[in-house]
Write a protein that holds these residues in place. Structure first.
Motif, PDB file in Angstrom:
ATOM      1  N   ASN A   1      -2.172  15.171   7.975  1.00  0.00           N
ATOM      2  CA  ASN A   1      -3.485  15.463   8.564  1.00  0.00           C
ATOM      3  C   ASN A   1      -3.890  14.278   9.445  1.00  0.00           C
ATOM      4  OD1 ASN A   1      -6.292  15.760   9.068  1.00  0.00           O
ATOM      5  ND2 ASN A   1      -6.493  17.082   7.264  1.00  0.00           N
ATOM      6  N   PRO A   2      -4.036  14.490  10.766  1.00  0.00           N
ATOM      7  CA  PRO A   2      -4.330  13.374  11.682  1.00  0.00           C
ATOM      8  C   PRO A   2      -5.618  12.612  11.343  1.00  0.00           C
ATOM      9  CG  PRO A   2      -3.712  15.351  12.908  1.00  0.00           C
ATOM     10  CD  PRO A   2      -3.879  15.766  11.481  1.00  0.00           C
ATOM     11  N   GLU A   3      -6.501  13.251  10.562  1.00  0.00           N
ATOM     12  CA  GLU A   3      -7.756  12.567  10.195  1.00  0.00           C
ATOM     13  C   GLU A   3      -7.558  11.594   9.027  1.00  0.00           C
ATOM     14  OE1 GLU A   3     -10.974  15.255   9.507  1.00  0.00           O
ATOM     15  OE2 GLU A   3     -10.540  16.408  11.332  1.00  0.00           O
ATOM     16  N   ASN A   4      -6.440  11.676   8.351  1.00  0.00           N
ATOM     17  CA  ASN A   4      -6.181  10.784   7.208  1.00  0.00           C
ATOM     18  C   ASN A   4      -6.152   9.330   7.664  1.00  0.00           C
ATOM     19  OD1 ASN A   4      -5.984  12.917   5.447  1.00  0.00           O
ATOM     20  ND2 ASN A   4      -3.745  13.026   5.507  1.00  0.00           N
ATOM     21  N   ARG A   5      -6.586   8.449   6.761  1.00  0.00           N
ATOM     22  CA  ARG A   5      -6.609   7.018   7.094  1.00  0.00           C
ATOM     23  C   ARG A   5      -5.812   6.211   6.079  1.00  0.00           C
ATOM     24  NH1 ARG A   5     -12.663   5.549   9.300  1.00  0.00           N
ATOM     25  NH2 ARG A   5     -12.435   6.705  11.249  1.00  0.00           N
ATOM     26  N   LEU A   6      -5.230   5.111   6.579  1.00  0.00           N
ATOM     27  CA  LEU A   6      -4.482   4.196   5.705  1.00  0.00           C
ATOM     28  C   LEU A   6      -5.172   2.839   5.738  1.00  0.00           C
ATOM     29  CD1 LEU A   6      -1.947   3.663   3.934  1.00  0.00           C
ATOM     30  CD2 LEU A   6      -0.741   3.003   6.023  1.00  0.00           C
ATOM     31  N   TYR A   7      -5.487   2.313   4.552  1.00  0.00           N
ATOM     32  CA  TYR A   7      -6.143   1.002   4.440  1.00  0.00           C
ATOM     33  C   TYR A   7      -5.189   0.025   3.765  1.00  0.00           C
ATOM     34  CZ  TYR A   7     -10.434   3.565   5.496  1.00  0.00           C
ATOM     35  OH  TYR A   7     -11.386   4.338   6.106  1.00  0.00           O
ATOM     36  N   GLY A   8      -5.050  -1.163   4.343  1.00  0.00           N
ATOM     37  CA  GLY A   8      -4.231  -2.201   3.738  1.00  0.00           C
ATOM     38  C   GLY A   8      -5.131  -3.209   3.037  1.00  0.00           C
ATOM     39  N   PHE A   9      -4.837  -3.486   1.755  1.00  0.00           N
ATOM     40  CA  PHE A   9      -5.604  -4.513   1.033  1.00  0.00           C
ATOM     41  C   PHE A   9      -4.941  -5.869   1.281  1.00  0.00           C
ATOM     42  CE2 PHE A   9      -7.053  -0.638  -0.902  1.00  0.00           C
ATOM     43  CZ  PHE A   9      -8.436  -0.856  -0.928  1.00  0.00           C
ATOM     44  N   ILE A  10      -5.756  -6.838   1.664  1.00  0.00           N
ATOM     45  CA  ILE A  10      -5.252  -8.123   2.174  1.00  0.00           C
ATOM     46  C   ILE A  10      -4.827  -9.048   1.033  1.00  0.00           C
ATOM     47  CG2 ILE A  10      -5.771 -10.088   3.714  1.00  0.00           C
ATOM     48  CD1 ILE A  10      -5.982  -7.377   5.139  1.00  0.00           C
ATOM     49  N   LEU A  11      -3.668  -9.670   1.205  1.00  0.00           N
ATOM     50  CA  LEU A  11      -3.123 -10.681   0.288  1.00  0.00           C
ATOM     51  C   LEU A  11      -2.945 -10.173  -1.142  1.00  0.00           C
ATOM     52  CD1 LEU A  11      -4.912 -13.903   1.615  1.00  0.00           C
ATOM     53  CD2 LEU A  11      -2.519 -13.254   1.902  1.00  0.00           C
ATOM     54  N   GLY A  12      -2.437  -8.953  -1.235  1.00  0.00           N
ATOM     55  CA  GLY A  12      -2.009  -8.454  -2.534  1.00  0.00           C
ATOM     56  C   GLY A  12      -3.085  -7.778  -3.356  1.00  0.00           C
ATOM     57  N   PRO A  13      -2.809  -7.586  -4.679  1.00  0.00           N
ATOM     58  CA  PRO A  13      -3.743  -6.871  -5.551  1.00  0.00           C
ATOM     59  C   PRO A  13      -5.146  -7.487  -5.552  1.00  0.00           C
ATOM     60  CG  PRO A  13      -1.632  -7.179  -6.643  1.00  0.00           C
ATOM     61  CD  PRO A  13      -1.573  -7.983  -5.390  1.00  0.00           C
ATOM     62  N   GLY A  14      -5.227  -8.808  -5.309  1.00  0.00           N
ATOM     63  CA  GLY A  14      -6.546  -9.468  -5.235  1.00  0.00           C
ATOM     64  C   GLY A  14      -7.432  -8.851  -4.159  1.00  0.00           C
TER      65      GLY A  14
END
Length: 547
Positions: free
Chosen positions: A97-110
């Motif tokens: 679905n082109p509306e889906n978004r991906l978020y990256g959490f910075i510097l690991g699980p923290g």
């Protein structure tokens, strides 16, 4: 970001996918599963994510357009191919679905706990296709174990309308992924958690995971360097090179590099442990090979040593254990004594067997064992330069043999440690394809409502379009182990199997390698050209899957 000509060309490479992941997908479920051991304990700890079936992706007639935002976390040490897991995940999420978004959490699980994140857009993703490293979002070693962390993470998950979190990591990180999946499932929060198998050490593998990503690229990178050293060694003909490689918990890297380069000697920690070898016995074996080659006029050679060797030598393991207890109980009496008195104090307080082991160690190493401690009070074995320890002990033994007329050569040693050099290399075609397929599989596991699963790709010695993709419940790989004094659920580490085909293939030829100069020079990783040059898996994987 500035790019080299290689990187520009490499970014255009389109990773190959298994046939089943090339179009619309549905899942085929297997039988219910159970953990590798301690079934009752694991089931009690993971009632919501235990016993689920292994799943395989098969082509479907119907495309789905699942609406889902996804968060991604890189956990632990870097491994080549991590960026391709993210790009595979991104491409599949957008395809659904082109509306889906991906978020990256910075510097690991923290980053999840601290709400530190960035949206990963096409512009960002395209900068990192087929590149090494974890620098797109960084990594960290925060462990997700506490309820407060899970709840704090949930706040940002809700705010960003995230359906699932993908955690890319090794055995500990994937254990934590399963703990998080279980917590969110128990609370009916509707948040899925998926793991991906990463570690260059190669010790995250089992019946379901054929290889962890990064192992292929890292070992090929180290093998190039070792081959270059062998070529130099065979040119100058005057040095013994002692080469330590990554692998604290297992010797997979050392064994793979040996299979690729054919050094004179490769020590395998698991064999040392099984045979209850002492440090002196290892040194004797090394010196016998050195003396034999010297008698043939060859005062040169190469030795590969796994990073964790010292912990696998049973006598030293027993010594470390007693030293830890002794210094925890009597550290205050000991610390103000002078060097000589400290040594005498330790020898007089150790059991007879451990005192004898302590006395055989070079002074610097003995001192390191009795002084430097990590925050938990344990010896920092990673600081011990095993390659120098072995060469110093060989030098002393050979000098003694010379006096006795048993040795006639010249011995000069050079030392190397290959660690960081392999962790962020540009991924080989194998790792680029494998990781892209893992990311695509993770997206499909989410779309199919799975949680507490690890993405897997199998049949990896076949061409990529014949690979088989799917997912395995993380609980299936778990057992209970003692960690920091408590029994905890963990994914079992895979050690080198002495009855396995890779070790047996090595054992069958190592005596000849020790005596003769049989070096192979693998050269750099190739990305373009014939498949037999560019797309081959590791020797370990080929041997394990040979019929």
């Amino acid at each position: 970001m500035e790019k080299s000509a290689l990187q520009i060309s490499r970014s255009a490479y389109q990773p190959k996918l298994p046939k089943a992941l090339q179009g619309a997908v549905k899942i085929k479920e297997g039988n219910p599963t159970q953990s590798v051991d301690d079934q009752e304990d694991i089931k009690k700890l993971f009632p919501n994510t235990y016993g689920m079936p292994v799943v395989e992706f098969v082509p479907s007639e119907e495309a789905c357009n699942t609406k889902m935002n996804v968060g991604i976390i890189l956990s632990g040490g870097q491994a080549p191919g991590g960026h391709n897991v993210i790009t595979g995940l991104f491409d599949q999420v957008k395809k659904l679905n082109p509306e889906n978004r991906l978020y990256g959490f910075i510097l690991g699980p923290g980053g999840l706990v601290d709400h530190n994140y960035m949206e990963l857009t096409k512009d960002i993703i395209d900068e990192y296709r087929n590149t090494g490293g974890f620098d797109m979002i960084g990594s960290g070693r925060t462990k997700l174990e506490q309820v407060e962390q899970f709840e704090k993470g949930l706040e940002i998950i809700r705010e960003l309308d995230i359906k699932a979190i993908v955690i890319i990591g090794g055995d500990d990180s994937n254990t934590n992924a399963c703990v998080l999946a279980e917590y969110y499932a128990a609370k009916n929060y509707g948040v899925q958690v998926i793991g991906c198998p990463k570690t260059i050490d190669g010790d995250l593998k089992n019946a379901q995971i054929e290889t962890s990503f990064g192992f292929d690229t890292a070992t090929k990178t180290y093998a190039e360097l070792i081959g270059n050293i062998e070529r130099d060694c065979n040119s100058a003909r005057k040095y013994w090179h002692f080469i330590k490689v990554m692998g604290r918990s297992a010797s997979h890297i050392a064994l793979e590099c040996a299979l690729q380069c054919q050094p004179n000697i490769c020590i395998v920690s698991e064999e040392v442990e099984q045979k209850d070898m002492t440090l002196n016995q290892i040194v004797d074996q090394l010196c016998e090979a050195i003396a034999y080659r010297a008698a043939q006029g060859n005062n040169f050679g190469t030795v590969i040593i796994p990073e964790g060797l010292i912990e696998f030598i049973p006598a030293i393991g027993r010594l470390i254990q007693e030293l830890n207890d002794l210094l925890a109980a009597h550290g205050a009496d000991y610390k103000d004594l002078d060097k000589t008195a400290q040594r005498e104090y330790i020898i007089s307080h150790l059991s007879k067997e451990n005192a004898a082991t302590f006395e055989t160690l070079p002074e610097g190493v003995a001192r390191q064992l009795s002084l430097d401690r990590d925050p938990h009070g344990n010896v920092q074995v990673s600081l011990i330069e095993t390659e120098k320890l072995l060469s110093e002990m060989c030098e002393a033994r050979l000098a003694q043999w010379k006096k006795e007329g048993k040795y006639v050569g010249k011995f000069a040693a050079l030392h190397h440690f290959f660690g960081y050099e392999g962790r962020c290399a540009a991924p080989s075609n194998f790792d680029a394809d494998y990781c892209y397929a893992l990311g695509t599989s993770a997206a499909q596991l989410i779309a199919n409502g799975k949680t507490g699963y690890m993405a897997i790709v199998q049949n990896t010695t076949a061409p990529a379009d014949e690979w088989v993709a799917g997912g395995v419940p993380i609980t299936m790989m778990m057992n209970m182990e003692r960690r920091n004094g408590e029994m905890k659920p963990v994914i079992r580490k895979a050690l080198v199997e002495l009855e396995g085909k890779p070790f047996k293939a090595f054992a069958a030829v190592r005596d000849r390698w020790a005596k003769e100069t049989c070096y192979v020079y693998p050269g750099p990783i190739q990305y373009w050209g014939p498949s037999e040059v560019c797309d081959q898996p590791t020797k370990t994987l080929s041997l394990e899957q040979s019929k």
